[in-house]
Design a protein around this motif. Sequence first.
Motif, short mmCIF file in Angstrom:
data_model
loop_
_atom_site.label_atom_id
_atom_site.label_comp_id
_atom_site.label_asym_id
_atom_site.label_seq_id
_atom_site.Cartn_x
_atom_site.Cartn_y
_atom_site.Cartn_z
N ASN A 80 0.25 7.99 11.80
CA ASN A 80 -0.21 8.59 10.54
C ASN A 80 0.62 8.16 9.33
O ASN A 80 0.91 8.95 8.44
CB ASN A 80 -0.21 10.12 10.65
N CYS B 236 1.47 6.85 5.87
CA CYS B 236 0.85 6.76 4.55
C CYS B 236 1.88 6.29 3.54
O CYS B 236 3.06 6.66 3.60
CB CYS B 236 0.31 8.13 4.11
N LYS B 237 1.40 5.46 2.61
CA LYS B 237 2.28 4.98 1.55
C LYS B 237 1.46 4.71 0.29
O LYS B 237 0.42 4.05 0.35
CB LYS B 237 2.99 3.68 1.98
N SER B 238 1.92 5.25 -0.83
CA SER B 238 1.26 5.04 -2.11
C SER B 238 2.28 4.57 -3.13
O SER B 238 3.48 4.84 -3.02
CB SER B 238 0.60 6.33 -2.61
N GLU C 27 -3.10 4.44 -3.45
CA GLU C 27 -2.74 4.45 -2.04
C GLU C 27 -2.82 3.04 -1.46
O GLU C 27 -3.78 2.32 -1.69
CB GLU C 27 -3.69 5.37 -1.28
N LEU D 164 -1.37 2.39 2.07
CA LEU D 164 -1.56 2.58 3.51
C LEU D 164 -2.10 3.98 3.74
O LEU D 164 -1.54 4.96 3.23
CB LEU D 164 -0.24 2.40 4.26
N ASN D 165 -3.16 4.06 4.54
CA ASN D 165 -3.84 5.33 4.75
C ASN D 165 -3.89 5.66 6.24
O ASN D 165 -4.70 5.13 6.98
CB ASN D 165 -5.26 5.27 4.17
N ASN D 166 -2.96 6.50 6.67
CA ASN D 166 -3.03 7.06 8.02
C ASN D 166 -2.98 5.98 9.10
O ASN D 166 -3.75 5.98 10.05
CB ASN D 166 -4.29 7.90 8.17
N ASP E 149 5.76 7.56 2.81
CA ASP E 149 5.50 8.84 2.14
C ASP E 149 5.33 9.96 3.16
O ASP E 149 5.81 11.07 2.95
CB ASP E 149 4.22 8.75 1.28
N ARG F 182 -8.20 -2.37 3.07
CA ARG F 182 -8.13 -1.17 2.23
C ARG F 182 -7.14 -0.15 2.78
O ARG F 182 -7.39 1.06 2.77
CB ARG F 182 -9.52 -0.54 2.08
N GLY F 183 -6.03 -0.66 3.29
CA GLY F 183 -4.97 0.22 3.75
C GLY F 183 -5.20 0.88 5.09
O GLY F 183 -4.45 1.78 5.47
N GLU F 184 -6.22 0.44 5.83
CA GLU F 184 -6.53 1.04 7.11
C GLU F 184 -6.59 -0.02 8.20
O GLU F 184 -6.98 -1.17 7.93
CB GLU F 184 -7.89 1.75 7.07
#
Length: 265
Positions: free
Chosen positions: A14, A16-18, A23, A25-27, A62, A230-232
């Motif tokens: 999980n 996450c980084k913004s 954002e 990285l998402n999960n 994050d 897209r960060g996923e």
Amino acid sequence: MANLPDESLIVVKNLCKSFEDGEVLNNISINIKEGDLVSLIGPSGCGKSTFLRCLNCLELLDSGCIRIGDVELSRDGIEQRPDENMLSAAHQMRSEVGMVFQGYNNLFPHKTVLQNVMLAPLVVKKMPAGEARGIALGLLKKVGLEGAANKYPSTLSGGESQRAAIARALAMNPRVMLYDEPTSALDPELVGEVLQVMKDLDSEGMTQIIVTHEMKFARDASDYIVFIDRGEIVEYDDGDILFTNPRNSRTREFLRHFTGTAVNY
């Protein structure tokens, strides 16, 4: 998605980084077992490099959790201010990984190749000079630069500079090697000599994570390929499966446009 490997050296949950502009990285969740060579592919700006920078704590996540070996770093959100325990874990984790960057001008120009490779063991590990020299010479031989020990970085080709950078990272005896597009700045004829070092390290059991646009290398050499968009993590699979029969339409579109690869539907 392929089954995630068991007995993992690297566990990410999980993540996450913004940044200020949004954002990145998402999960992100992924497990990587010791000895695997994993290639990260995806469009520019999708978060691949940020993921590597979180793994070696150049960027502090994050939220989420990263574990490398016995060292774990977790955070509940940016409202959790980094304390001494978190910073200590980040320092320990950083010592577990070596990193090679995109540009090949990261060697200290005023030091010889040998001195560059010796520097971290001398300064960080307080290793005796004779021992550090012996290790450095052995690593230069491993990457095919035994004849360049007394040269200065300005006299090296781009491929030689990247191989010297790999030797320098290996001098700290990391458990994991990270590469952020290590061949993208090289002339085409020099790319192969750097990729060959990674293949040699793979045969010796080094765990490696590589952000790359070298699709043939990714397909041929990787134990797993991770497609990020897209960060996923969109898809994570064996190279032959991912290249010939990707499950996700975003993966198919990327491969079609980036490589011209014909994929099955």
